[in-house]
Design a protein around this motif. Structure first.
Motif, PDB file in Angstrom:
ATOM      1  N   ASN A  64      -9.634 -12.422 -32.200  1.00 18.58           N
ATOM      2  CA  ASN A  64     -10.904 -12.635 -32.888  1.00 18.58           C
ATOM      3  C   ASN A  64     -11.426 -14.067 -32.858  1.00 18.58           C
ATOM      4  N   SER A  65     -10.916 -14.913 -32.025  1.00 15.90           N
ATOM      5  CA  SER A  65     -11.388 -16.299 -32.012  1.00 15.90           C
ATOM      6  C   SER A  65     -11.980 -16.711 -30.676  1.00 15.90           C
ATOM      7  N   LYS A  66     -12.615 -15.784 -29.998  1.00 16.88           N
ATOM      8  CA  LYS A  66     -13.158 -16.099 -28.672  1.00 16.88           C
ATOM      9  C   LYS A  66     -14.260 -17.141 -28.724  1.00 16.88           C
ATOM     10  N   PHE A  67     -15.019 -17.178 -29.823  1.00 15.16           N
ATOM     11  CA  PHE A  67     -16.140 -18.103 -29.891  1.00 15.16           C
ATOM     12  C   PHE A  67     -15.758 -19.423 -30.559  1.00 15.16           C
ATOM     13  N   LEU A  68     -14.578 -19.474 -31.162  1.00 13.98           N
ATOM     14  CA  LEU A  68     -14.060 -20.706 -31.740  1.00 13.98           C
ATOM     15  C   LEU A  68     -12.635 -20.902 -31.215  1.00 13.98           C
ATOM     16  N   PRO A  69     -12.497 -21.294 -29.962  1.00 13.71           N
ATOM     17  CA  PRO A  69     -11.170 -21.355 -29.343  1.00 13.71           C
ATOM     18  C   PRO A  69     -10.208 -22.320 -30.019  1.00 13.71           C
ATOM     19  N   ILE A  70     -10.700 -23.338 -30.699  1.00 11.49           N
ATOM     20  CA  ILE A  70      -9.796 -24.279 -31.357  1.00 11.49           C
ATOM     21  C   ILE A  70      -8.991 -23.577 -32.440  1.00 11.49           C
ATOM     22  N   ARG A  71      -9.578 -22.579 -33.089  1.00  8.67           N
ATOM     23  CA  ARG A  71      -8.824 -21.820 -34.096  1.00  8.67           C
ATOM     24  C   ARG A  71      -7.673 -21.070 -33.452  1.00  8.67           C
ATOM     25  N   SER A  72      -7.912 -20.496 -32.292  1.00  8.99           N
ATOM     26  CA  SER A  72      -6.832 -19.798 -31.569  1.00  8.99           C
ATOM     27  C   SER A  72      -5.740 -20.772 -31.173  1.00  8.99           C
ATOM     28  N   LEU A  73      -6.137 -21.917 -30.659  1.00  6.10           N
ATOM     29  CA  LEU A  73      -5.158 -22.925 -30.246  1.00  6.10           C
ATOM     30  C   LEU A  73      -4.336 -23.407 -31.435  1.00  6.10           C
ATOM     31  N   ASN A  74      -5.010 -23.656 -32.557  1.00  8.57           N
ATOM     32  CA  ASN A  74      -4.304 -24.110 -33.759  1.00  8.57           C
ATOM     33  C   ASN A  74      -3.334 -23.049 -34.260  1.00  8.57           C
ATOM     34  N   GLU A  75      -3.777 -21.798 -34.288  1.00  8.97           N
ATOM     35  CA  GLU A  75      -2.927 -20.713 -34.776  1.00  8.97           C
ATOM     36  C   GLU A  75      -1.739 -20.505 -33.840  1.00  8.97           C
ATOM     37  N   ALA A  76      -1.975 -20.549 -32.541  1.00  8.51           N
ATOM     38  CA  ALA A  76      -0.883 -20.403 -31.572  1.00  8.51           C
ATOM     39  C   ALA A  76       0.115 -21.550 -31.720  1.00  8.51           C
ATOM     40  N   GLN A  77      -0.372 -22.768 -31.835  1.00  7.08           N
ATOM     41  CA  GLN A  77       0.532 -23.919 -31.979  1.00  7.08           C
ATOM     42  C   GLN A  77       1.317 -23.833 -33.277  1.00  7.08           C
ATOM     43  N   ARG A  78       0.673 -23.402 -34.359  1.00  5.47           N
ATOM     44  CA  ARG A  78       1.358 -23.225 -35.632  1.00  5.47           C
ATOM     45  C   ARG A  78       2.469 -22.191 -35.488  1.00  5.47           C
ATOM     46  N   TYR A  79       2.169 -21.079 -34.801  1.00  7.67           N
ATOM     47  CA  TYR A  79       3.152 -20.015 -34.605  1.00  7.67           C
ATOM     48  C   TYR A  79       4.331 -20.516 -33.751  1.00  7.67           C
ATOM     49  N   PHE A  80       4.033 -21.150 -32.621  1.00 11.69           N
ATOM     50  CA  PHE A  80       5.095 -21.652 -31.742  1.00 11.69           C
ATOM     51  C   PHE A  80       5.966 -22.685 -32.459  1.00 11.69           C
ATOM     52  N   ASP A  81       5.342 -23.580 -33.227  1.00  8.04           N
ATOM     53  CA  ASP A  81       6.104 -24.596 -33.964  1.00  8.04           C
ATOM     54  C   ASP A  81       7.036 -23.948 -34.990  1.00  8.04           C
ATOM     55  N   ALA A  82       6.557 -22.917 -35.668  1.00  7.50           N
ATOM     56  CA  ALA A  82       7.382 -22.231 -36.670  1.00  7.50           C
ATOM     57  C   ALA A  82       8.555 -21.512 -36.021  1.00  7.50           C
ATOM     58  N   VAL A  83       8.322 -20.875 -34.887  1.00  7.38           N
ATOM     59  CA  VAL A  83       9.414 -20.214 -34.159  1.00  7.38           C
ATOM     60  C   VAL A  83      10.436 -21.251 -33.724  1.00  7.38           C
ATOM     61  N   ARG A  96     -15.390 -23.088 -50.184  1.00  2.00           N
ATOM     62  CA  ARG A  96     -14.451 -21.975 -50.166  1.00  2.00           C
ATOM     63  C   ARG A  96     -14.516 -21.303 -48.798  1.00  2.00           C
ATOM     64  N   ASP A  97     -13.364 -21.245 -48.153  1.00  2.00           N
ATOM     65  CA  ASP A  97     -13.293 -20.694 -46.804  1.00  2.00           C
ATOM     66  C   ASP A  97     -12.342 -19.510 -46.783  1.00  2.00           C
ATOM     67  N   ARG A  98     -12.667 -18.550 -45.947  1.00  3.84           N
ATOM     68  CA  ARG A  98     -11.806 -17.395 -45.703  1.00  3.84           C
ATOM     69  C   ARG A  98     -11.799 -17.138 -44.204  1.00  3.84           C
ATOM     70  N   ARG A  99     -10.628 -16.826 -43.684  1.00  4.18           N
ATOM     71  CA  ARG A  99     -10.511 -16.499 -42.264  1.00  4.18           C
ATOM     72  C   ARG A  99      -9.705 -15.226 -42.106  1.00  4.18           C
ATOM     73  N   ASP A 100     -10.204 -14.362 -41.256  1.00  2.00           N
ATOM     74  CA  ASP A 100      -9.455 -13.185 -40.838  1.00  2.00           C
ATOM     75  C   ASP A 100      -8.842 -13.530 -39.490  1.00  2.00           C
ATOM     76  N   ILE A 101      -7.545 -13.388 -39.401  1.00  2.14           N
ATOM     77  CA  ILE A 101      -6.833 -13.759 -38.187  1.00  2.14           C
ATOM     78  C   ILE A 101      -6.187 -12.509 -37.608  1.00  2.14           C
TER      79      ILE A 101
END
Length: 142
Positions: free
Chosen positions: A115-134, A90-95
């Motif tokens: 909030n993803s400075k120490f796990l940059p892949i999460r930031s990259l994934n979230e940014a790519q998800r956002y850009f793709d949706a736009v 079970r995973d939870r993420r605050d974005i």
């Protein structure tokens, strides 16, 4: 000397990982782009063919600042993942992130994770998800 080098490298890596991500949208009207940005922030989709990337949105708080071209998002997502021969995970993420419609020509969106400075892949994934949706919302407009 080695400690100094490690310290410098760590600082460079961490500062580089927190750099904002941008995507330019040539031939798109600013007002259409802003509308797509708001719609994407208000109705996030975390569906994916990859079962590891499927999440459920539990909370989605969006603050709009149209005069500044800024959208602030606070989101909580979760999932329950059952892999073969493993206990359920079970995973939870605050974005927390902000997106900015920059005053450039052509229009550019800047994505900044808070909030993803120490796990940059999460930031990259979230940014790519956002850009793709736009982008998906803008396809009929092109």
């Amino acid at each position: 000397m080695i400690k100094l080098i490690v310290c410098i490298l760590t600082t460079v890596i961490l500062s580089g990982c927190s750099a904002p991500m941008q995507q330019t949208f040539p031939e798109i009207d600013r007002s259409h782009l802003w509308t797509a940005m708001v719609a994407t922030a208000m109705a996030p989709q975390y569906e994916s063919d990859n079962f590891r990337k499927r999440w459920i949105v539990a909370e989605n708080e969006v603050e709009l600042h149209p005069k500044q071209g800024q959208i602030d998002v606070k989101r909580i997502i979760h999932r329950s993942l059952q892999l073969p021969r493993q206990r359920p995970q079970r995973d939870r993420r605050d974005i927390l992130f902000s997106v900015y419609l920059l005053p450039t020509t052509p229009p550019t969106i800047e994505f900044v994770s808070h909030n993803s400075k120490f796990l940059p892949i999460r930031s990259l994934n979230e940014a790519q998800r956002y850009f793709d949706a736009v982008e998906a919302l803008l396809v009929p407009i092109k």
